[in-house]
Design a protein around this motif. Structure first.
Motif, PDB file in Angstrom:
ATOM      1  N   ARG A 231      49.448  59.771   3.134  1.00 57.68           N
ATOM      2  CA  ARG A 231      49.734  59.305   4.482  1.00 57.68           C
ATOM      3  C   ARG A 231      49.878  57.796   4.544  1.00 57.68           C
ATOM      4  N   GLU A 232      49.256  57.091   3.615  1.00 56.71           N
ATOM      5  CA  GLU A 232      49.467  55.649   3.619  1.00 56.71           C
ATOM      6  C   GLU A 232      49.311  55.123   2.201  1.00 56.71           C
ATOM      7  N   ALA A 233      50.159  54.179   1.846  1.00 54.00           N
ATOM      8  CA  ALA A 233      50.100  53.611   0.496  1.00 54.00           C
ATOM      9  C   ALA A 233      50.366  52.116   0.596  1.00 54.00           C
ATOM     10  N   VAL A 234      49.680  51.329  -0.252  1.00 59.95           N
ATOM     11  CA  VAL A 234      49.908  49.883  -0.258  1.00 59.95           C
ATOM     12  C   VAL A 234      50.010  49.402  -1.699  1.00 59.95           C
ATOM     13  N   PHE A 235      50.707  48.273  -1.846  1.00 56.73           N
ATOM     14  CA  PHE A 235      50.725  47.585  -3.120  1.00 56.73           C
ATOM     15  C   PHE A 235      49.581  46.577  -3.100  1.00 56.73           C
ATOM     16  N   TYR A 236      48.789  46.509  -4.177  1.00 57.87           N
ATOM     17  CA  TYR A 236      47.742  45.491  -4.229  1.00 57.87           C
ATOM     18  C   TYR A 236      47.664  44.985  -5.655  1.00 57.87           C
ATOM     19  N   GLN A 237      47.970  43.719  -5.878  1.00 53.79           N
ATOM     20  CA  GLN A 237      47.987  43.123  -7.212  1.00 53.79           C
ATOM     21  C   GLN A 237      48.801  44.009  -8.149  1.00 53.79           C
ATOM     22  N   ASP A 238      48.167  44.581  -9.161  1.00 50.72           N
ATOM     23  CA  ASP A 238      48.993  45.396 -10.054  1.00 50.72           C
ATOM     24  C   ASP A 238      48.789  46.885  -9.810  1.00 50.72           C
ATOM     25  N   LEU A 239      48.125  47.223  -8.707  1.00 48.20           N
ATOM     26  CA  LEU A 239      47.842  48.629  -8.455  1.00 48.20           C
ATOM     27  C   LEU A 239      48.574  49.113  -7.229  1.00 48.20           C
ATOM     28  N   ILE A 240      48.618  50.428  -7.124  1.00 46.51           N
ATOM     29  CA  ILE A 240      49.105  51.046  -5.906  1.00 46.51           C
ATOM     30  C   ILE A 240      47.962  51.896  -5.394  1.00 46.51           C
ATOM     31  N   MET A 241      47.577  51.674  -4.136  1.00 44.67           N
ATOM     32  CA  MET A 241      46.478  52.478  -3.587  1.00 44.67           C
ATOM     33  C   MET A 241      47.040  53.384  -2.526  1.00 44.67           C
ATOM     34  N   SER A 242      46.649  54.634  -2.566  1.00 39.23           N
ATOM     35  CA  SER A 242      47.196  55.524  -1.561  1.00 39.23           C
ATOM     36  C   SER A 242      46.132  56.502  -1.080  1.00 39.23           C
ATOM     37  N   VAL A 243      46.256  56.871   0.196  1.00 38.80           N
ATOM     38  CA  VAL A 243      45.336  57.837   0.788  1.00 38.80           C
ATOM     39  C   VAL A 243      46.146  58.943   1.430  1.00 38.80           C
ATOM     40  N   GLY A 244      45.518  60.093   1.516  1.00 35.73           N
ATOM     41  CA  GLY A 244      46.227  61.199   2.140  1.00 35.73           C
ATOM     42  C   GLY A 244      45.316  62.385   2.220  1.00 35.73           C
ATOM     43  N   GLU A 245      45.865  63.551   1.946  1.00 36.02           N
ATOM     44  CA  GLU A 245      45.043  64.756   1.970  1.00 36.02           C
ATOM     45  C   GLU A 245      44.076  64.709   0.809  1.00 36.02           C
ATOM     46  N   GLY A 246      42.826  65.046   1.072  1.00 30.52           N
ATOM     47  CA  GLY A 246      41.868  64.986  -0.027  1.00 30.52           C
ATOM     48  C   GLY A 246      40.911  63.843   0.221  1.00 30.52           C
ATOM     49  N   PRO A 247      39.646  64.025  -0.066  1.00 29.79           N
ATOM     50  CA  PRO A 247      38.658  63.007   0.298  1.00 29.79           C
ATOM     51  C   PRO A 247      38.556  61.891  -0.735  1.00 29.79           C
ATOM     52  N   HIS A 248      39.689  61.301  -1.109  1.00 28.70           N
ATOM     53  CA  HIS A 248      39.583  60.212  -2.063  1.00 28.70           C
ATOM     54  C   HIS A 248      40.713  59.219  -1.890  1.00 28.70           C
ATOM     55  N   VAL A 249      40.454  58.019  -2.425  1.00 28.39           N
ATOM     56  CA  VAL A 249      41.476  56.979  -2.476  1.00 28.39           C
ATOM     57  C   VAL A 249      42.011  56.979  -3.896  1.00 28.39           C
ATOM     58  N   SER A 250      43.328  57.053  -4.044  1.00 26.10           N
ATOM     59  CA  SER A 250      43.899  57.100  -5.396  1.00 26.10           C
ATOM     60  C   SER A 250      44.386  55.720  -5.798  1.00 26.10           C
ATOM     61  N   HIS A 251      43.990  55.302  -6.990  1.00 26.47           N
ATOM     62  CA  HIS A 251      44.499  54.060  -7.564  1.00 26.47           C
ATOM     63  C   HIS A 251      45.521  54.447  -8.614  1.00 26.47           C
ATOM     64  N   CYS A 252      46.734  53.948  -8.481  1.00 28.30           N
ATOM     65  CA  CYS A 252      47.777  54.333  -9.437  1.00 28.30           C
ATOM     66  C   CYS A 252      48.409  53.081 -10.024  1.00 28.30           C
ATOM     67  N   LEU A 253      48.994  53.249 -11.193  1.00 29.11           N
ATOM     68  CA  LEU A 253      49.726  52.161 -11.815  1.00 29.11           C
ATOM     69  C   LEU A 253      51.209  52.362 -11.600  1.00 29.11           C
ATOM     70  N   HIS A 254      51.970  51.279 -11.724  1.00 35.68           N
ATOM     71  CA  HIS A 254      53.407  51.372 -11.468  1.00 35.68           C
ATOM     72  C   HIS A 254      54.110  52.339 -12.398  1.00 35.68           C
ATOM     73  N   GLY A 255      53.451  52.586 -13.561  1.00 36.28           N
ATOM     74  CA  GLY A 255      54.138  53.450 -14.511  1.00 36.28           C
ATOM     75  C   GLY A 255      54.133  54.912 -14.130  1.00 36.28           C
ATOM     76  N   GLY A 256      53.300  55.256 -13.136  1.00 33.01           N
ATOM     77  CA  GLY A 256      53.279  56.647 -12.722  1.00 33.01           C
ATOM     78  C   GLY A 256      51.981  57.351 -13.059  1.00 33.01           C
ATOM     79  N   THR A 257      51.002  56.604 -13.616  1.00 37.22           N
ATOM     80  CA  THR A 257      49.730  57.254 -13.932  1.00 37.22           C
ATOM     81  C   THR A 257      48.753  57.025 -12.799  1.00 37.22           C
TER      82      THR A 257
END
Lengths: 215, 323
Positions: free
Chosen positions: B246-272
């Motif tokens: 439901r919401e995603a932001v760019f922060y430094q070298d990470l991508i943080m996103s929230v949505g369904e599920g009780p967690h915040v996901s930290h992702c890298l630009h490469g897709g991991t």
């Protein structure tokens, strides 16, 4: 019950006497103070006693010896305390030095931390750039190689040229044949015309000659 | 507020004050609560400092979007936009500075406003909502100067690219449209669900989150969260996150996103997906980063719970503020 009271009174009296005894004993033993202080007091007392009282020469001499040993002990103890005092001073200096060292290393650690933080920011940026580069590279790889496509294009070009050559040749031949046929047809037509004309002149000639004969 | 209401509360929007010391959050009952971050983050914080310093009903309908300018807090609810002065809110006065409504074509039902962003170049407010159009309002005069039409279903999210001055909008119709902010013309239209690697037909085609970072764009919702390179208009990485984001932001070298599920996901630009940090709400609607103030640099997330989780170190939950 009377017996109990008696016992209690006896115990109290005993305790009173006992504490008296204890106090007396303590005063006797520790009245002079503890350790060195006591030695000095005892020395003073024995010196004054030695001066004022009359001893036999051997007793006097032994008393004198005792005082001298006591004095030596006092000097020894004083030497010890002086050394301890020096040691304490040196320890203090040592600790001050260590303290200053630790202060310095704290500040240098702070600086290192700040630098490391900067490094981490740089490294994060580099990682982000690398990731973006990788992502783009992945997409680019999906498309076919440029050299191959160029080669394919070249081959197709050549084919196209060849085919157009052939087309030109065929068209030229067609034109030539058309012209030849045209020439042939026109000659045939002309011949037909000449033959018709000849026939006409022949028939005109035969009509005219009977008319001339009739005149 | 009874326990049943607390149980059914959902936090839809958040915004930090311009000084960075306060957080405003809007919920589905139309209330806005202002929390003091400096009190909650101070060493002698208590239970009471995790409660709002001010809680008032701002709109009749849910507050889907909150936005902070340099002086005001803008809230969108029930089809109208209200502005509250931050100075007044800190002094606990709940009088709106102004309330305006974009001109809607149908007067029968009032479409909700789902997203608001500010164009700093010409100081205009860009609003997108249920009437499938994007309205642009001049902040100084309050006049709605233009309408961008193109979407065929309501708009979920808006985003602004500063360098090229382009507005990106994502909607329920699955299209991400890029508009030029100067000429108000559509530039591109990307239909994310048509790309096989992103599409998840079991969830639908709607786009509920958009974020940009110069040439890159994140979009997700029904289709998987994916990172797009805008110059070539191609998806470069697809993130294997199970729910709808439901919401995603760019922060430094990470991508943080929230949505369904009780967690915040930290992702890298490469897709991991590097990490998934658990939080209290069972599903999250909004994520906000307080980057304006270096002392109170926190991330807060809110969702289907009356509690808003605060992360001081982005890798774990520190504590929760509650309505």
């Amino acid at each position: 019950m009377w017996f109990n009271v008696c016992v209690c009174v006896c115990v109290c009296v005993c305790v009173y006497h006992f504490t008296d005894e204890v106090i007396r004993k303590r005063l006797l033993i520790d009245g002079d103070g503890a350790g060195d202080d006591r030695r000095i007091n005892v020395l003073m007392k024995s010196f004054t006693k030695w001066c004022h009282s009359s001893f036999s020469p051997e007793e006097g001499f032994s008393q004198y010896q005792r005082m001298v040993t006591s004095l030596a002990q006092c000097e020894f103890s004083m030497g010890k305390t002086l050394l301890v005092y020096d040691m304490n001073l040196k320890e203090m200096e040592n600790y001050e030095a260590i303290y200053a060292d630790i202060e310095k290393s704290i500040t240098s650690a702070h600086e290192k931390i700040a630098e490391c933080k900067k490094e981490i920011q740089r490294a994060k940026r580099i990682r982000k750039n690398r990731q973006e580069y990788d992502a783009l590279a992945r997409v680019i790889k999906q498309h076919p190689d440029r050299h191959e496509t160029l080669k394919q294009l070249e081959a197709l070009d050549k084919e196209l040229q060849q085919l157009s050559h052939i087309k030109e040749n065929v068209e030229d031949k067609l034109e030539l044949r058309k012209k030849q046929f045209h020439v042939l047809l026109t000659t045939i037509q002309e011949l037909q015309q000449t033959l018709e004309n000849d026939e006409k002149t022949d028939s005109d000639d035969t009509q005219e000659s009977p008319m001339e004969n009739g005149d | 507020m009874g326990p049943v209401e607390l149980l059914h509360m959902s936090v839809f929007s958040q915004s930090f004050s311009p000084c960075g010391r306060f957080l405003a959050a809007g919920n589905n009952y139309g209330e806005i609560a202002v929390f003091s971050l400096s009190a909650a983050l101070s060493p002698d914080a208590s239970e009471a400092s995790q409660k709002p310093i001010l809680n008032f009903t701002a709109h009749d309908g849910p507050v889907f979007s909150l936005l902070s300018t340099d002086t005001h807090l803008l809230s969108a609810g029930n089809g109208e936009i209200s502005a509250w002065s931050w100075a007044e809110l800190i002094k606990k006065s709940t009088k709106a500075a102004w309330t305006r409504k974009p001109s809607y074509e149908t007067s029968l039902e009032i479409p909700e406003i789902n997203a608001m962003i500010i164009n700093p170049k010409d100081n205009s407010l860009i609003v997108g909502g249920g009437d499938n159009n994007i309205h642009i309002m001049d902040m100084e005069t309050g006049i709605f100067k233009s309408v961008l039409k193109g979407h065929t279903d309501y708009i979920h999210c808006l985003c602004f690219k500063e360098r090229e001055e382009e507005i990106l909008s994502g909607g329920e119709d699955g299209a991400v449209r890029i508009w030029d902010a100067r000429t108000n013309r559509p530039v591109h239209c990307i239909e994310v669900f048509k790309y096989e690697e992103c599409a998840r037909p079991q969830f639908g085609k709607w786009i509920s989150c958009l974020a940009t970072d110069s040439d890159w764009m994140l979009c997700g919702g029904g289709p998987s969260l994916s990172l797009w390179h805008l110059r070539s208009m191609s998806p470069t990485s697809v993130f294997p996150l199970p729910g709808c984001q439901r919401e995603a932001v760019f922060y430094q070298d990470l991508i943080m996103s929230v949505g369904e599920g009780p967690h915040v996901s930290h992702c890298l630009h490469g897709g991991t997906v590097k990490a998934q940090i658990p939080c209290t709400p069972s599903s999250l609607n909004t994520l906000a980063l307080n980057l304006k103030n270096s002392e109170h640099r926190v991330m807060t997330v809110g969702g289907s719970s009356h509690q808003i989780d605060v992360f001081t170190n982005f890798s774990y939950r520190a504590f929760s503020l509650s309505f």
